[in-house]
Design an enzyme around this catalytic site. Structure first.
Site, PDB file in Angstrom:
ATOM      1  CG  ASP A   2      28.550  33.278  -1.703  1.00  0.00           C
ATOM      2  OD1 ASP A   2      29.185  34.101  -2.396  1.00  0.00           O
ATOM      3  OD2 ASP A   2      28.970  32.829  -0.626  1.00  0.00           O
ATOM      4  CG  ASN A  50      27.513  42.517  -1.513  1.00  0.00           C
ATOM      5  OD1 ASN A  50      26.476  42.078  -2.006  1.00  0.00           O
ATOM      6  ND2 ASN A  50      28.391  41.732  -0.902  1.00  0.00           N
TER       7      ASN A  50
HETATM    8  C1  FPP Z   1      28.017  36.807  -4.305  1.00  0.00           C
HETATM    9  O1  FPP Z   1      29.055  36.182  -5.027  1.00  0.00           O
HETATM   10  C2  FPP Z   1      27.197  37.572  -5.217  1.00  0.00           C
HETATM   11  C3  FPP Z   1      27.098  38.928  -5.175  1.00  0.00           C
HETATM   12  C4  FPP Z   1      27.812  39.762  -4.214  1.00  0.00           C
HETATM   13  C5  FPP Z   1      26.286  39.656  -6.163  1.00  0.00           C
HETATM   14  C6  FPP Z   1      25.092  38.939  -6.675  1.00  0.00           C
HETATM   15  C7  FPP Z   1      24.489  39.795  -7.695  1.00  0.00           C
HETATM   16  C8  FPP Z   1      24.001  39.390  -8.855  1.00  0.00           C
HETATM   17  C9  FPP Z   1      23.932  37.976  -9.276  1.00  0.00           C
HETATM   18  C10 FPP Z   1      23.519  40.388  -9.848  1.00  0.00           C
HETATM   19  C11 FPP Z   1      22.577  41.412  -9.361  1.00  0.00           C
HETATM   20  C12 FPP Z   1      22.011  42.083 -10.515  1.00  0.00           C
HETATM   21  C13 FPP Z   1      20.707  42.250 -10.771  1.00  0.00           C
HETATM   22  C14 FPP Z   1      20.315  42.817 -12.075  1.00  0.00           C
HETATM   23  C15 FPP Z   1      19.639  41.912  -9.790  1.00  0.00           C
HETATM   24  P1  FPP Z   1      30.557  36.485  -4.603  1.00  0.00           P
HETATM   25  O2  FPP Z   1      31.054  37.605  -5.461  1.00  0.00           O
HETATM   26  O3  FPP Z   1      30.658  36.744  -3.135  1.00  0.00           O
HETATM   27  O4  FPP Z   1      31.233  35.145  -5.008  1.00  0.00           O
HETATM   28  P2  FPP Z   1      32.499  34.451  -4.307  1.00  0.00           P
HETATM   29  O5  FPP Z   1      32.070  34.088  -2.908  1.00  0.00           O
HETATM   30  O6  FPP Z   1      32.734  33.270  -5.162  1.00  0.00           O
HETATM   31  O7  FPP Z   1      33.606  35.457  -4.355  1.00  0.00           O
END
Ligand code: FPP
Length: 214
Positions: A2, A50
């Site tokens: 996250d 998501n």
């Molecule tokens: C949460 O951060 C993260 C995600 C929803 C996506 C995580 C995915 C990846 C790191 C890449 C996946 C790709 C591969 C190739 C496996 P957030 O967007 O919720 O962050 P925030 O809470 O700061 O908004």
């Protein structure tokens, strides 16, 4: 993993830039875990919830998986790990599923360390699915449910690490988490370092785990 969105916003970049940066951090952190002797690491890369984010962000996450999954896993496969996937992968376009299939086929050694990537994964639907599959073959009990979880081939879930400051599981491995040790850090995923993980693994070693017994 996250905190990608906040990592990007703090730099006045689009959220997708944070996801791209987050992908870069996967191989070093997972390699550190494997070097420490961890037998299986699961990455919560795309939750079933998501999918409900704005279409632009979902499309760019799927595209990131399309473009980066193979290069990202190459180093892990080369060092002898096996890659597996958890979740309802039917959701993804055929070309993305073909990439997952190829990666999964690369190594089938049952003793290899596992890098398990949770994609379109949700803990509640995993439990419901496992109960349904168990009922189709007889009795529903802990043993038959466990055999039908995506993690049936994986060891016990010992520790869960959540970056980005929130203190919740967000539908991650709800069944497997029963006696997991939980670690939360304010560090945003793109900034999460190998050293911070090693520190957590050292703390894990000091925790007394009683599994409900005295
Ligand atoms: C949460 O951060 C993260 C995600 C929803 C996506 C995580 C995915 C990846 C790191 C890449 C996946 C790709 C591969 C190739 C496996 P957030 O967007 O919720 O962050 P925030 O809470 O700061 O908004």
């Amino acid at each position: 993993m996250d905190g990608n969105g906040r990592w990007a916003s703090r730099r006045l970049l689009p959220r997708t830039a944070g996801h791209r940066e987050g992908v870069k951090n996967i191989t070093p952190v997972v390699s550190a875990a494997l070097n420490s002797g961890v037998r299986a690491v699961t990455l919560y890369a795309f939750s079933s919830e998501n999918k409900n984010r704005p279409k632009d962000e979902v499309d760019s996450l799927v595209d990131l998986i399309r473009k980066r999954l193979k290069p990202m896993t190459r180093e892990l496969l080369e060092r002898g790990a096996r890659v597996a996937f958890s979740g309802d992968t039917e959701y993804f376009p055929d070309d993305v599923r073909a990439i997952m299939h190829d990666i999964e086929q690369e190594r089938t050694d049952a003793n290899a360390q596992v890098v398990n990537i949770a994609l379109n994964y949700g803990g509640r639907s995993e439990i419901a699915r496992a109960a349904k599959l168990a009922s189709e073959h007889g009795e529903i009990n802990e043993e038959t449910i466990e055999k039908n979880l995506y993690t049936a081939q994986l060891p016990e879930l010992d520790m869960i690490v959540r970056t980005g400051g929130e203190m919740r599981l967000s539908n991650f491995m709800l069944y497997q988490a029963a006696y997991s040790e939980l670690f939360f850090t304010d560090t945003l995923w793109p900034d999460f370092s190998e050293d911070e993980l090693i520190g957590m693994i050292a703390e894990f070693g000091k925790r007394v785990r009683r599994f409900g017994k005295l």
